[in-house]
Scaffold this motif. Structure first.
Motif: not given
Length: 509
Positions: A56-58, A433-436, A449-450, A463-464
């Motif tokens: 979840m990208a952190g 900055f992260s989106l998950g 995913g994220g 970064v995916y």
């Protein structure tokens, strides 16, 4: 009449009104405290702990639901093993309340190529420096001279480096308490080019003749500045040869930022020609400067839920950290022993660390804020070959997240670092900055995913991330990975400038 039944003018119960007021004040105070005390402070780089967090990208500060809350937000422990209904009798959107105990172990690794290091190494890998030791005999040799000096110049530019990181840990929780052990390491290698000896032993008269005879230039000097042109003339290059080198540099696509370093390296060729003493590549002192920091943490965690909507939590951590420093000669015949040598070049420090987190939830929204290492723990650096290095201070790191569960099987979250965080590459910071997202299928299979991006630097783009989780009656098997959209070419293949992989096994009951 009980307090819970007493109402004012038909509005909410007195005790609930007071509690909600305290919630607002407490969250506001803690958020403001974090922001005011961190300011522009530098903190330790963000790690991606656990397979769910990595996938979840952190973005787990608000939605973490297992033992990795020790890293992401220990306030979550306050909601474990509690009623699954709020004070209005509505079922809460998450399932933390029925989780009594659990634990697990995880391991992850990542790497990133910073600057244009990969492209320069790729070009240099096709060059044979020993060949020029036999002299400049044809047009191909002249092109080789331009390529080796331009790529070494580019390699020496600030910001070119390769960084690797590792993290792994085990954790166990019972109700609102948790105990664990986690190790985190990050190391960076930075090239340092020896401009005084390239291992190129040539005669300048022959060099000028071969350049002029083999290169059909346009008679212009557009790449080198007038000062650089004069410096090359003073080192023995004739005007026509400089024009031809300038033409080849433009034709090879050498960028202007490399001109100064390329000029210095070409001057070295001229100087060595006048003082020829059988130069060899083994005499070149180009090196890789290695800097690493590793810390083993033993956190004792506790989360306290003020009510079903607000919890605070913290970690008291025993920290044992090592600062590694080493410099390895690239062309040293003993350089293959650098790994063992680096392991011995460290200074170890034992200290304590303090983390504090807050988690507030309302209906299907959850807000989390996490402050790590609020006491700024310090670690001593080793003295290597008489050289002293600055000690390492981990300044407070603050990260905030907001999650939303539109329905029980889907979790969406966005996180952002509120501080810029230091890495082992000096001058290179991260602020993610992260989106998950997580989608659960029948409470058995979880698709995640994220995407994350570094707001503090521009050399690596988005970064995916992606991952899978399998829940077999409380036993969870999870894997995750990440790759950047930006790539570097090496040996004819494209590689992501940043990539990661994580695996985890856990039990949740």
């Amino acid at each position: 009449m009980t307090m819970s039944n007493l109402k004012i003018g038909g509005y909410m119960p007195v005790h609930k009104y007071m509690e909600n007021s305290v919630v607002v004040v407490l969250v506001f105070f803690l958020s403001g405290f974090f922001l005011l005390t961190t300011g522009s402070a530098q903190a330790m780089d963000t790690f991606f702990v656990g397979a769910r967090g990595q996938a979840m990208a952190g973005a787990n500060t608000a939605s973490v639901n297992d033992y990795t809350a020790q890293y992401y937000n220990p306030a979550a422990f306050g909601f474990f093993n509690r009623s699954e209904q709020d004070q209005d009798g509505q079922k809460l959107h998450d399932d933390l309340g029925h989780r009594v105990w659990g634990g697990g172990l995880d391991a992850g690794a990542g790497a990133r190529i910073q600057g244009d290091l990969g492209s320069y190494l790729d070009d240099l890998s096709d060059i044979d420096p020993d060949r020029l030791g036999e002299g400049i005999n044809n047009k191909s040799d002249v092109q080789e001279l331009v390529r080796i000096t331009s790529n070494l110049s580019g390699l020496d530019e600030p910001g070119n480096a390769v960084t690797a990181d590792l993290n792994g840990g085990v954790g166990f929780r019972m109700g609102s308490f948790a105990f664990g052990i986690r190790g985190m390491f990050q190391g960076t290698g930075v090239p340092n080019v020896d401009e005084q000896n390239l291992g190129i032993d040539v005669d300048m008269n022959e060099v000028n003749t071969q350049i002029s005879d083999n290169v059909d230039g346009d008679g212009q000097v557009e790449f080198f500045t007038s000062d650089q042109e004069a410096a090359l003339e003073n080192s023995g290059f004739e005007k026509e040869a400089i024009q031809d080198l300038d033409y080849l540099a433009r034709k090879e696509g050498v960028n202007q930022a490399q001109a100064e370093g390329m000029t210095e390296l070409l001057q070295t060729v001229g100087k060595n020609s006048r003082n020829s003493t059988d130069k060899k590549i083994e005499d070149n002192k180009s090196s890789i400067f290695l800097r690493g920091f590793g810390v083993a943490e033993v956190p004792l965690s506790y989360g306290y839920a003020y009510n079903d909507n607000l919890a605070v939590g913290g970690n008291l951590k025993l920290m044992r950290g090592r600062v590694y420093i080493n410099e390895v000669r690239v062309f040293d015949e003993d350089s293959e022993d650098f790994a063992e040598e680096t392991r011995d070049q460290y200074k170890e420090t034992t200290t304590l660390g303090v983390d504090l987190g807050v988690m507030a939830r309302y209906k299907r929204f959850t807000f989390g804020i996490m402050g790590r290492d609020l006491n700024s723990p310090e670690f001593e650096s080793p003295t290597v070959d008489g050289r002293e290095f600055d000690d390492v201070t981990i300044h407070p790191q603050v990260r905030a997240g907001l999650s939303w569960q539109p329905f029980n099987s889907l979790t969406l979250e966005t996180d952002v670092d509120l501080t810029q965080n230091e890495t082992t590459l000096q001058g290179y910071d991260t602020q993610y900055f992260s989106l998950g997202a997580e989608w659960g299928l029948f409470s058995i299979l979880y698709l995640r995913g994220g995407m994350y991006t570094n707001l503090a630097e521009t050399d690596i783009g988005r970064v995916y991330t992606a991952g899978l989780g399998l829940d077999l009656w409380g036993a969870n098997l999870e894997v995750a990975g990440a790759y950047s959209e930006d790539t570097e070419e090496y040996d004819g293949d494209d590689y992501p400038k940043e990539s990661r992989v994580t695996a985890q096994f856990s039990l949740e009951f």
